[in-house]
Write a protein that holds these residues in place. Structure first.
Motif, PDB file in Angstrom:
ATOM      1  N   MET A 194       0.826  -1.188   0.000  1.00 24.50           N
ATOM      2  CA  MET A 194       0.000   0.000   0.000  1.00 24.50           C
ATOM      3  C   MET A 194       0.870   1.250   0.000  1.00 24.50           C
ATOM      4  SD  MET A 194      -3.469  -0.523   0.803  1.00 24.50           S
ATOM      5  CE  MET A 194      -4.155  -0.295   2.396  1.00 24.50           C
ATOM      6  N   SER A 195       2.016   1.144   0.606  1.00 29.32           N
ATOM      7  CA  SER A 195       2.856   2.330   0.651  1.00 29.32           C
ATOM      8  C   SER A 195       3.950   2.198  -0.383  1.00 29.32           C
ATOM      9  CB  SER A 195       3.477   2.448   2.027  1.00 29.32           C
ATOM     10  OG  SER A 195       4.183   1.273   2.317  1.00 29.32           O
ATOM     11  N   SER A 196       4.409   3.312  -0.807  1.00 31.02           N
ATOM     12  CA  SER A 196       5.459   3.245  -1.800  1.00 31.02           C
ATOM     13  C   SER A 196       6.621   4.101  -1.358  1.00 31.02           C
ATOM     14  CB  SER A 196       4.935   3.748  -3.134  1.00 31.02           C
ATOM     15  OG  SER A 196       4.658   5.113  -3.012  1.00 31.02           O
ATOM     16  N   LYS A 197       7.759   3.638  -1.615  1.00 32.86           N
ATOM     17  CA  LYS A 197       8.944   4.378  -1.206  1.00 32.86           C
ATOM     18  C   LYS A 197       9.189   5.501  -2.187  1.00 32.86           C
ATOM     19  CE  LYS A 197      12.357   2.703   1.761  1.00 32.86           C
ATOM     20  NZ  LYS A 197      13.239   1.700   2.150  1.00 32.86           N
ATOM     21  N   VAL A 198       9.421   6.668  -1.667  1.00 35.57           N
ATOM     22  CA  VAL A 198       9.677   7.796  -2.553  1.00 35.57           C
ATOM     23  C   VAL A 198      11.125   7.771  -3.012  1.00 35.57           C
ATOM     24  CG1 VAL A 198       9.584  10.260  -2.799  1.00 35.57           C
ATOM     25  CG2 VAL A 198       7.949   9.117  -1.319  1.00 35.57           C
ATOM     26  N   HIS A 199      12.009   7.807  -2.072  1.00 32.35           N
ATOM     27  CA  HIS A 199      13.413   7.676  -2.405  1.00 32.35           C
ATOM     28  C   HIS A 199      14.020   6.632  -1.499  1.00 32.35           C
ATOM     29  CE1 HIS A 199      13.321  11.069  -5.033  1.00 32.35           C
ATOM     30  NE2 HIS A 199      12.803  11.830  -4.093  1.00 32.35           N
ATOM     31  N   ALA A 202       2.455  -9.097  -4.260  1.00 34.08           N
ATOM     32  CA  ALA A 202       1.974  -9.294  -5.621  1.00 34.08           C
ATOM     33  C   ALA A 202       2.530  -8.180  -6.475  1.00 34.08           C
ATOM     34  CB  ALA A 202       0.452  -9.270  -5.639  1.00 34.08           C
ATOM     35  N   SER A 203       2.805  -8.498  -7.699  1.00 38.50           N
ATOM     36  CA  SER A 203       3.270  -7.437  -8.586  1.00 38.50           C
ATOM     37  C   SER A 203       2.657  -7.657  -9.958  1.00 38.50           C
ATOM     38  CB  SER A 203       4.793  -7.445  -8.667  1.00 38.50           C
ATOM     39  OG  SER A 203       5.221  -8.656  -9.241  1.00 38.50           O
ATOM     40  N   GLY A 204       2.599  -6.592 -10.707  1.00 41.28           N
ATOM     41  CA  GLY A 204       2.030  -6.691 -12.042  1.00 41.28           C
ATOM     42  C   GLY A 204       1.960  -5.308 -12.636  1.00 41.28           C
ATOM     43  N   GLY A 205       2.223  -5.209 -13.901  1.00 35.18           N
ATOM     44  CA  GLY A 205       2.178  -3.905 -14.545  1.00 35.18           C
ATOM     45  C   GLY A 205       3.178  -2.936 -13.938  1.00 35.18           C
ATOM     46  N   GLY A 206       4.306  -3.489 -13.480  1.00 32.73           N
ATOM     47  CA  GLY A 206       5.338  -2.622 -12.930  1.00 32.73           C
ATOM     48  C   GLY A 206       5.011  -2.093 -11.549  1.00 32.73           C
ATOM     49  N   ARG A 207       3.945  -2.597 -10.980  1.00 31.60           N
ATOM     50  CA  ARG A 207       3.608  -2.107  -9.647  1.00 31.60           C
ATOM     51  C   ARG A 207       3.717  -3.228  -8.625  1.00 31.60           C
ATOM     52  NH1 ARG A 207      -1.321   1.938  -9.598  1.00 31.60           N
ATOM     53  NH2 ARG A 207      -2.539   0.281 -10.581  1.00 31.60           N
ATOM     54  N   GLU A 208       4.051  -2.833  -7.446  1.00 39.96           N
ATOM     55  CA  GLU A 208       4.224  -3.824  -6.396  1.00 39.96           C
ATOM     56  C   GLU A 208       3.189  -3.589  -5.303  1.00 39.96           C
ATOM     57  OE1 GLU A 208       8.150  -3.171  -5.112  1.00 39.96           O
ATOM     58  OE2 GLU A 208       9.061  -4.265  -6.789  1.00 39.96           O
TER      59      GLU A 208
END
Lengths: 675, 623
Positions: B1-6, B98-104
């Motif tokens: 749900m969260s994504s790392k910015v840097h 899960a990953s797909g379409g370049g998203r995790e």
């Protein structure tokens, strides 16, 4: 130079003005909320006539705002990064002897620049500043920087613990005269208004004569949230000595007289007691009284409760037991008995063993307190009221008679709190137990009736720690509301309120002479408070993470503290210096204990190991050195003090206790999930 | 749900705008504007971090290193926010990825709870009550090696020691044994001489060794159980491990020659116990243990009467041990499983030359290694094996032994191949095809597969029974050996021997009452012990038969003391002439099968082994 002096004088006159302005602001707020009585009282106390009050209202909102906001600045956001960079270069280019002291200003300057930028709505710039310069700060500041970096909006600043602390307190830096003048000269040359503002408003330089300190000396005492301690903080005299124990012989005398009157009575038990007393008189133990310690407080400095007959008996027993004590040291090895709590998976919060090692109390996550008997005697309850009527009050063994013989149990549960119980403490006479909890109350339990006697309310937030005074009667608590409080068991409200920590007060400990309490806080400072005046008399910085445990040495002169930075620090209370740093633990250290002979310090923590330190060697090494208020001794470190290291089987240690005969009891919780 | 910015910015993480939008959609706000989402994500991230930061305080005061839902509740409560209810902490949070379409995406899989089940099921078990266990962590500075304390030498340390013995630090003064005599040496300049390893055992350890080995191969099953339990659970065995291994290896060497089935079983059970001990670093001794276990699997003869004794059980048990060894110790560098598989496969390739009992062992070992191994290595050879045993089963009975062996092989083949064939071949199953592919076994395999297909559960059952617990071997063992006598205890009354208990867990000696139990330390001079024993030897010594260990030509001098059975003695010395010794004294008339083993010089033993196992010569060496 002249400028420097000027600024100093400015500060002192400025302080008064600020004081007045603050008062006016407070009055205004009181008025706003229609708290008339308080307002009048405050006015009376501060000797402020109505005139000033009205004057204050004339100044109106601007005044309130100026007190609450220290960050209003019209500086160009572009200049911040540059002036920080310039300051950095200046520090790096300066002579080696001054470099490290000058380097101390970088962190507070960065923090204040960041907060100023955030406050003025330049979030992007603030983030950029933090990202480029944050990581190069000292490692022990990183955690705070991360916490600060969460604040990216002006609205977030109010209510944020760290931002508030930085805003409302000056960051204290100790500097030698030479270094300070160097810095002043640089600031004058540069005329960087942003920098100058920050340094004048938010930094306080505690100047001292002498050579500038080197990196390791600086590192030893830095790391606390508000900067270092001022020398002024540690100037007051501390009576750290242990007063002569109340003379038990004279105390015993009245008993003997009584005996003379009722001598005809043929009571074998009483005779035995008298025999014991008489024997005690000849005993060299009692005649060999220590000379009164020059550093000890006068015995009546803090009012002590009168000793009851029972207490006297107990004292005699304790001294007798103590005479059979093993003196530990390098040659005599330590024996450790471990009480491991099974099936406790993460529910145990705290544990405590009575002074005479007869009972163990454990506080649980699920609001209960459990008491175990560690001796063959079971935990008995008082007889019912009806049965008590039949008890002969004059009987010699009244205390035994009132107990219900059939009610003995190995363990008992005390239920009443509505949140995790974070600390428990036995009274010295073992009839009372205090517990403090997340529900922000402190409860006192009777260990005879096994019910709750009193609920002390006063703290506003979870109470982290509670400790009975060695005298009984008094107790002290530490709380999430950033205060520590001193209570008496027969008062609803606290006697003293120790405020001054910038963050949670995590642990508290009574000095063996009961005149002082020491507190350790999440602001990484250890503070010693005088119970009689309520003032802080020592402020010690050097921890790099929250402090979890404190212990006074048996002699009363040293204080050891430990915490999340996995180190055990030893402080000399005579001057407030850090004297030794014991490293070796790998996880937070939660418990410390000095042996009864004072030669050994034990520490235990989450890393499932119990480390034994040679404290007599530390004191030896210290006494060979000359120390005074301004000269910091070298901090002793290294493995040389580590005597032994015992590992437990994946059981973190939560409490350590030395019995009167110097057997170490350890309480651990078995964690089966990580074998 | 969260994504790392840097990767390395101080902010750590923020909720991504997408996440906010998804959450907004889930509560019915369809078109959330980017700016609003951004604003929200900043705000929410800030608040959440704040709460987590405060929750960490509650965790620290709970003296834990793990943040729990209750901590979050407390932090919320401190902020005057209604806590979240209904969250439980399981032991670990299994985040699914899960990953797909370049998203995790990391998410928590939550099973839906059927309320009906919840209502109908009985109450969940109440948690165990917290109890207090008291034990010594240190007695005068020495940490007792009891199960409550951690093992004195961790596995990692034992490993380091075995890989790099020079690295072994001279016992660091802070841990282990107390520092005595340190003071004396202070003024003398001491030169540190590095001892590579100390192999001395304390008297207590020697006694323990003797007790344990005696119990393990002795006649008293209860005592053996205790001894094996001690071997399997005692944390402080590593110093004695080399000797234990030597005991087992030499025991196997000697008793294989003797065809002493019971003893071999006892020794294999010792191996099993050592394998079960979590605190031992056994890798060091595998090169010795594996040949010994292999011997018990494939040896031509393991018992005196091959027609009657159930040596198959030993082969089965040893095979399971081998499989356990492979499972526990196989790494990419030592390739144990590969090498063992190759070894047994090579054995099968010997064809006719190979005794049927050895063939059974090899097959059993392979089948224990799993269906995949069976499919690749056994299946192609079924036809050849079939032709080997066909004439034993079908033809005129030449040798009863061979016939029994063939029967066992057939059973084994069917048992292990049926599940494999079931998955390899697809129906329909024609008996002709089977006969063509698998020769002699074709018909029975076909029947088995057909049966398995109709009754899917049956195969499961058979495979289950295949994996026997060691207790089964116990029962087999007792049926094989002659009736066991009651426990016998060496009793001595007037001897100034010491009673020493190594492991309080065994606690057997304590029950002896006034009868003192004397144990001899083999390193002591023999003469006195012999005397003692002779004094004690019961008078009914006549007509005792004593069998010597070696039937070989080695000039080992034996002095024999008697009793009704064969006795072989073990001395730990490695000297060539063990001059003999004595034996335990048994109460008269007891039908004991107590044996001791004698370790001879290696040359001799090798010779024996070589003599009797020339056919598996290459098997017993790993290379």
């Amino acid at each position: 130079m002249s400028n420097a002096q000027q600024s100093v004088t400015q500060q002192s006159t400025g302080a008064e003005e600020i004081n007045k302005a603050q008062l006016a602001a407070v009055l205004q707020i009181l008025k706003k909320y229609n708290l008339k009585n308080t307002e009048e009282l405050l006015k009376k106390e501060a000797n402020i006539s109505d005139g000033i009050g009205t004057q204050g209202t004339l100044q109106k909102d601007s005044n309130v705002n100026s007190v609450l906001t220290g960050y209003k600045s019209d500086g160009d956001p572009e200049t911040y990064a540059n002036s920080y960079r310039e300051l950095k270069f200046f520090v790096e280019d300066s002579l080696d002897i001054y470099k490290h002291e000058l380097g101390m200003i970088l962190y507070p300057v960065l923090v204040h620049m960041y907060l100023e930028l955030v406050y003025n709505g330049h979030s992007e710039k603030a983030v950029a500043l933090m990202n480029s310069f944050g990581p190069e700060q000292d490692t022990y500041y990183q955690e705070d920087l991360k916490k600060l970096a969460m604040v990216t909006k002006r609205e977030h600043m109010s209510g944020n613990e760290l931002a508030d602390t930085f805003k409302s307190n000056q960051f204290i830096i100790r500097m030698s005269r030479d270094t300070l003048s160097l810095l002043k000269r640089h600031l004058n040359d540069k005329k960087a208004s942003v920098l100058l503002n920050i340094i004048q408003e938010h930094l306080y330089f505690d100047m001292y004569e002498g050579v500038a300190r080197n990196k390791s000396q600086i590192d030893a005492t830095s790391g606390a949230v508000g900067g270092e301690a001022k020398r002024q903080d540690n100037k007051a005299k501390v009576y750290y000595g242990i007063p002569k124990a109340p003379d038990i012989q004279t105390l015993a005398a009245p008993v003997e007289e009584e005996e003379g009157e009722g001598g005809e009575q043929d009571n074998p038990e009483k005779k035995y007691m008298i025999l014991k007393k008489k024997k005690a008189k000849k005993d060299p133990l009692f005649s060999k009284k220590t000379k009164s310690d020059p550093n000890a407080p006068p015995p009546d400095r803090i009012p002590a409760p009168d000793l009851k007959d029972n207490d006297k008996l107990e004292k005699v027993k304790a001294i007798r037991e103590a005479s059979r004590r093993v003196t530990l040291g390098q040659e005599t090895q330590l024996s450790v008995c471990c009480y491991t709590l099974l099936n406790s998976n993460n529910t145990v919060c705290c544990a405590e063993i009575t002074e005479d090692s007869s009972m163990l109390a454990v506080g649980f996550n699920d609001c209960i307190v459990k008491v175990w008997s560690l001796v063959p005697q079971k935990l008995k309850a008082l007889k019912s009221a009806q049965q008590l009527q039949d008890v002969n009050i004059d009987a010699e063994d009244l205390m035994v008679r009132i107990m219900n013989e059939r009610s003995g149990e190995v363990s008992r549960t005390l239920t009443g709190h509505s949140g995790p119980v974070y600390s428990v403490s036995f009274s010295p006479d073992r009839t009372l137990l205090l517990s403090c909890s997340e529900d922000s109350t402190i409860r006192m339990w009777s260990l005879q009736m096994w019910t709750c006697l009193v609920v002390y309310k006063g703290h506003l937030f979870p109470v982290w720690d509670v400790k009975f005074s060695p005298l009984g009667y008094y107790f002290a608590t530490a709380s999430h509301d950033r205060t520590a409080r001193l209570w008496a068991t027969d008062h609803y409200s606290p006697l003293r309120l120790f405020a001054g920590h910038f963050s949670d007060v995590d642990c508290i400990q009574f000095h063996p002479n009961s005149n002082y309490v020491a507190t350790g806080s999440s602001d990484r400072r250890v503070c010693l408070w005088d119970c009689t005046t309520g003032n802080h008399v020592r402020l010690m910085t050097g921890h790099k993470a929250p402090i979890h445990s404190l212990a006074f040495s048996t002699c009363g002169r040293f204080l050891s503290s430990s915490g999340a930075d996995c180190r055990v620090l030893i402080w000399d209370l005579s001057h407030g210096h850090l004297v030794a740093e014991l490293t070796g633990h790998e996880k937070p250290v939660h418990t410390l204990a000095f042996s009864r002979c004072g030669n050994i310090l034990c520490s235990g923590g989450l890393d499932c190991s119990l480390k034994v330190w040679d404290f007599s060697k530390i004191t030896e090494d210290i006494s060979s050195e000359e120390v005074n208020v301004s000269h910091n001794p070298d901090v002793k470190t290294g493995d040389q003090y580590l005597l032994r290291d015992f590992a437990t089987k994946s059981s973190p240690l939560i409490h350590l206790h030395f019995t009167r005969r110097n057997l170490l009891l350890a309480v651990a919780t078995f964690d089966g999930s990580n074998p | 749900m969260s994504s790392k910015v840097h990767d390395n910015d101080l902010y750590g993480t923020n909720f991504s705008v997408e996440s906010i939008k998804v959450i907004a959609e889930s509560i019915g706000i369809a078109n959330l504007q980017d700016e609003a989402a951004k604003e929200l994500s900043d705000e929410i991230s800030f608040r959440l971090k704040h709460i987590i930061q405060d929750a960490a305080k509650f965790m620290h005061h709970g003296k834990r290193a793990k943040l729990m839902p209750t901590d979050i509740d407390c932090a919320l409560r401190a902020k005057n926010i209604e806590p979240q209810h209904g969250f439980q902490s399981s032991e670990y949070l299994p985040f699914r990825f899960a990953s797909g379409g370049g998203r995790e995406l990391h998410f928590l899989e939550e099973a839906e709870v059927d309320l009906n089940d919840l209502i109908q099921n009985s109450n969940p078990k109440a948690p165990y009550e917290v109890t207090l266990r008291t034990h010594w962590l240190s007695i005068d500075g020495i940490q007792p090696t009891i199960p409550e304390n951690p093992p004195p030498a961790s596995k990692a340390m034992q490993k380091l020691e075995s890989v790099d013995p020079i690295n072994k630090k001279p016992q660091k003064e802070t841990s282990g044994k107390p520092t005595t005599g340190k003071q004396k040496l202070k003024n003398i300049e001491t030169v540190q001489i590095k001892q590579l390893a100390t192999h001395e055992l304390s008297v207590e350890q020697q006694l323990y060794y003797k007790e344990i080995t005696e119990a393990c191969v002795g006649s008293d099953e209860a005592r053996r159980g205790e001894a094996l339990q001690s071997l399997a659970s005692d944390p402080g065995l590593h110093e004695m491990l080399p000797r234990m291994c030597t005991f087992i290896i030499e025991g196997v060497r000697v008793n294989v020659v003797q065809n002493n089935l019971a003893l071999l079983i006892y020794l294999m059970r010792m191996v099993k116990a050592l394998l079960d001990n979590q605190s031992l670093y056994l890798e060091k001794y595998l090169h010795e243990l594996i040949p010994a276990v292999t011997t018990c699997i494939v040896s031509k003869q393991l018992c005196t009467r091959p027609e009657f004794d159930n040596h198959w059980a030993l082969r089965d048990f040893a095979s399971r041990l081998m499989a356990q060894i492979c499972k526990n110790f196989n790494t990419s560098t030592n390739n144990i499983q590969t090498r063992i598989t190759r070894m047994f496969t090579n054995a099968l390739n010997q064809g006719d030359k190979m005794p049927l009992s050895s063939m059974y062992g090899a097959l059993q070992a392979l089948s224990e290694l799993g269906p995949e191994v069976v499919r690749i290595f056994v299946l192609p050879r079924v036809k050849i094996i079939g032709s080997c045993i066909e004439h034993h089963l079908e033809g005129p009975t030449i040798s009863n032994v061979d016939k029994i062996a063939s029967g066992h092989i057939k059973q084994l083949i069917i048992k292990s191949l049926v599940p494999v064939l079931k998955s390899v071949r697809s129906p329909p199953d024609y008996i002709e095809e089977y006969k063509q592919d698998y020769g002699y076994f074709g018909a029975s395999l076909n029947a088995g597969v057909l049966k398995a297909r109709t009754q899917p559960n049956m195969t499961a059952l058979t495979t289950c029974s295949n994996v026997n617990t060691p207790s089964s071997i116990t029962s087999v063992a007792s049926t094989i050996s002659r009736p066991l006598a009651t426990p016998t205890i060496i009793q001595q009354n007037n001897i100034s021997g010491r009673t020493i208990v190594m492991n309080p867990g065994v606690g057997r000696v304590a029950t002896q009452g006034t009868n003192q139990k004397i144990v001899f330390v083999t390193q002591r001079s023999q003469s006195s012990t012999v005397q003692n024993q002779n004094q004690q030897t019961p008078s009914t010594q006549q007509n005792t038969v004593v069998k010597l260990v070696s039937s070989s030509t080695t000039p080992v001098q034996h002095k024999i003391v008697n009793s009704q059975q064969k006795m072989v003695f073990v001395g730990m010395q490695n000297n060539t002439t063990v001059n003999n010794q004595t034996s335990g004294l048994l109460s008269p008339g007891s039908q004991q099968n107590m044996s001791f083993m004698m370790q001879k010089n290696n040359v001799n033993s090798h010779k024996i082994i070589n003599d009797s196992f020339s056919h598996i010569d290459d098997l017993s060496h790993m290379e």
